[in-house]
Design an enzyme around this catalytic site. Structure first.
Site, PDB file in Angstrom:
ATOM      1  N   HIS A  66       7.259 -26.457   0.052  1.00 14.75           N
ATOM      2  CA  HIS A  66       6.104 -27.400  -0.627  1.00 14.75           C
ATOM      3  C   HIS A  66       5.097 -26.957  -1.175  1.00 14.75           C
ATOM      4  CE1 HIS A  66       8.421 -30.777   1.263  1.00 14.75           C
ATOM      5  NE2 HIS A  66       8.395 -29.704   2.145  1.00 14.75           N
TER       6      HIS A  66
ATOM      7  N   GLU B 266       0.686  -1.307   0.071  1.00 18.68           N
ATOM      8  CA  GLU B 266      -0.179   0.062  -0.073  1.00 18.68           C
ATOM      9  C   GLU B 266       0.902   1.278   0.083  1.00 18.68           C
ATOM     10  OE1 GLU B 266      -3.075   0.051   3.109  1.00 18.68           O
ATOM     11  OE2 GLU B 266      -4.430   0.874   1.715  1.00 18.68           O
TER      12      GLU B 266
ATOM     13  N   LYS C 122     -13.815   2.676  -3.011  1.00 20.88           N
ATOM     14  CA  LYS C 122     -14.363   3.101  -1.988  1.00 20.88           C
ATOM     15  C   LYS C 122     -15.699   3.862  -2.362  1.00 20.88           C
ATOM     16  CE  LYS C 122     -11.204   3.737   1.780  1.00 20.88           C
ATOM     17  NZ  LYS C 122     -10.202   4.919   2.455  1.00 20.88           N
TER      18      LYS C 122
HETATM   19  O1  PA5 Z   1      -2.591   1.915   5.995  1.00 20.83           O
HETATM   20  C1  PA5 Z   1      -3.747   2.618   5.732  1.00 20.83           C
HETATM   21  O2  PA5 Z   1      -3.609   3.765   5.800  1.00 20.83           O
HETATM   22  C2  PA5 Z   1      -5.060   1.631   5.539  1.00 20.83           C
HETATM   23  O3  PA5 Z   1      -4.688   0.235   5.257  1.00 20.83           O
HETATM   24  C3  PA5 Z   1      -6.065   1.748   6.613  1.00 20.83           C
HETATM   25  O4  PA5 Z   1      -5.405   1.195   7.847  1.00 20.83           O
HETATM   26  C4  PA5 Z   1      -7.317   1.123   6.292  1.00 20.83           C
HETATM   27  O5  PA5 Z   1      -7.888   1.460   5.364  1.00 20.83           O
HETATM   28  C5  PA5 Z   1      -8.246   1.226   7.663  1.00 20.83           C
HETATM   29  O6  PA5 Z   1      -8.254   2.608   7.989  1.00 20.83           O
HETATM   30  P1  PA5 Z   1      -8.606   3.366   9.196  1.00 20.83           P
HETATM   31  O7  PA5 Z   1      -7.555   3.039  10.302  1.00 20.83           O
HETATM   32  O8  PA5 Z   1      -8.697   4.928   8.901  1.00 20.83           O
HETATM   33  O9  PA5 Z   1     -10.194   2.800   9.344  1.00 20.83           O
END
Ligand code: PA5
Length: 465
Positions: free
Chosen positions: A320, A293, A434
């Site tokens: 494996h 990410e 989203k």
């Molecule tokens: O790393 C990130 O920012 C995302 O993966 C968030 O952790 C995830 O979308 C959840 O977001 P939030 O903590 O705002 O609910």
């Protein structure tokens, strides 16, 4: 002690060209790293790398440890509601730092500490079955969201809140909740204020996937009896080790630079993290989110799409399953092994069937020895076939070492962001999905997404079987 051996990433005299980083390229990377380190320092000064301050933030840690002390003995089960960066850290900490099969152990074996469940999804089957088997009067629900408004987490919250109110009444339901969110912003903070529900802070300058050392990870860890001061001490030590612009002395820099050069000069676009330790299995999943990410996005300078693809594997299990691909599939991967010196427990393999060659050689060795020899064998085998790899070695899987490993990989992610020329702290690519979700669920402010969604071509029955 945590070490990173990257010998198998660097070319030796007889290494085939294109299968490892030439020493000259590594030497030349020193300046590039110094620039990446300077960029990190600038960002830190700008106040956006709050995760670097977490090891020294005793006040923030105390929010979690005090809360855990207050409620000690009251709950048999803790349930984290959250997703992504709000869930993967707590899962990784539980698996790494609590005895194997924690939630199945009896209360004595857990030292009186509660079980820990982390939802990390909205699959109705999982959530309904968990809620059905919990004693709601003895369960604590930790609702975790940095933004305070993530659809999955809010849906989990609404379901849990409904169940709690039905089972316990509205006042008692509030006692079963603690919220973890931004100190100012978001729906969760507003709920905490208006309904007077206990709330802990995620610092504004710490994003989801960098938040495991805030109450996001520290609160669940403290609730189940993990030594969070050691976790933070290990992280602090690593932060110190990674505080200079000299590549050879900076483990996070070496990890980032080796992966970056392997990707951009050797075509190794896929980064496998393969701990040889069941305790670190979920840690690899935490890393996958952090690396994916943070780095998979459009380059700042020219919009070109870049970024390595992380894969989680487990030794010896994946010998494996995936190792065939790592050895003989496309030459597009690096493998980072995690090795643990302390075997944790001594399980000797009995000598039996001496006349059967398939058994005889195993007798007298230990399982931990077998596991480690297999790691060494596979690292050597990969190197022998031109497959670059490196090894992180921990003395043992304990809070200190896990804290150090977390900090090393978080800092490495920031360095990699500078090398790839992307912003490792945002995630614009998840936004459209989203928005389409909001549109389909009828959220009022999703009109534009609704229009775009409605313009998309419909599924064509010719292309469905
Ligand atoms: O790393 C990130 O920012 C995302 O993966 C968030 O952790 C995830 O979308 C959840 O977001 P939030 O903590 O705002 O609910």
């Amino acid at each position: 002690m945590l070490t990173l051996d990257f010998s198998n990433m660097i070319a030796r005299p007889n290494t085939a060209a294109g299968t490892a980083i030439p020493e000259s390229a590594w030497a030349a990377a020193g300046q590039r790293f110094t620039d990446a380190d300077a960029a990190l320092r600038r960002e830190y000064k700008d106040g956006v790398l709050g995760f670097l301050d977490l090891p020294g933030d005793a006040k923030l840690a105390a929010q979690s440890t005090q809360f855990a002390a207050e409620v000690r003995g009251r709950f048999t089960d803790v349930v984290v509601l959250g997703i992504g960066g709000s869930a993967l850290g707590p899962i990784a900490l539980r698996t790494a730092l609590r005895p194997s099969g924690w939630n199945m152990l009896d209360p004595n074996a857990r030292g009186g500490n509660p079980r820990l469940h982390v939802l990390d999804n909205v699959d109705p089957v999982t959530i309904a079955s968990l809620l059905d088997r919990l004693d709601l009067a003895r369960s604590l629900f930790v609702v975790t969201s940095k933004s305070g408004g993530t659809a999955e987490t809010m849906a989990q919250y609404l379901v849990v809140r409904g169940r709690l109110e039905k089972a316990l009444g509205s006042e008692q339901a509030k006692q079963a909740l603690v919220l973890v969110t931004d100190p100012e912003k978001g729906a969760l903070r507003a709920i905490a204020r208006s309904e007077k529900i206990r709330v802990l802070d995620i610092p504004p300058n710490v994003g989801g996937r960098f938040s495991v050392l805030t109450p996001v990870g520290i609160l669940p860890a403290a609730l189940i009896g993990i030594d969070v001061s050691q976790l933070l001490a290990g992280a602090g030590d690593m932060r110190q080790r990674c505080s200079g612009g000299e590549l050879a002395k900076n483990p996070a820099g070496v990890f980032a630079m080796a992966q970056y050069l392997a990707d951009t000069t050797l075509g190794r676009h896929i980064d496998v993290l393969m701990p040889y330790s069941d305790a670190l299995r979920d840690f690899a999943a935490w890393f996958v989110q952090l690396w994916a990410e943070s780095l998979g996005k459009a380059r700042k300078s020219d919009g070109v799409h870049v970024g390595p693809t992380p894969i989680a594997a487990l030794g010896a299990t994946d010998q494996h399953a995936q190792v065939q691909l790592f050895m003989e599939g496309p030459a597009d991967k690096t493998v980072t092994f995690i090795s643990v010196k302390d075997e944790g427990t001594n399980v000797e393999i009995p000598s039996r069937g001496k006349e059967i060659p398939e058994l005889a050689y195993l007798g007298g060795h230990r399982l931990g020895e077998l596991l480690d020899i297999e790691r060494r064998a596979n690292a050597g085998a990969l190197a022998a076939r031109g497959r670059p790899n490196m090894t992180i070695t921990l003395d043992r899987v304990d809070a200190w070492h896990v804290g150090a490993l977390i900090m090393m990989l978080e800092i490495a992610t920031i360095y990699a962001g500078a090398l790839y020329d992307v912003n490792p702290l945002d995630q614009p690519g998840v936004e459209l999905g989203k928005q389409f979700t909001y549109a389909m669920l009828g959220r009022a402010d999703a009109e534009r997404a609704r229009q775009e969604w409605n313009m998309l071509p419909q599924a064509d029955p010719r292309w469905s079987v």
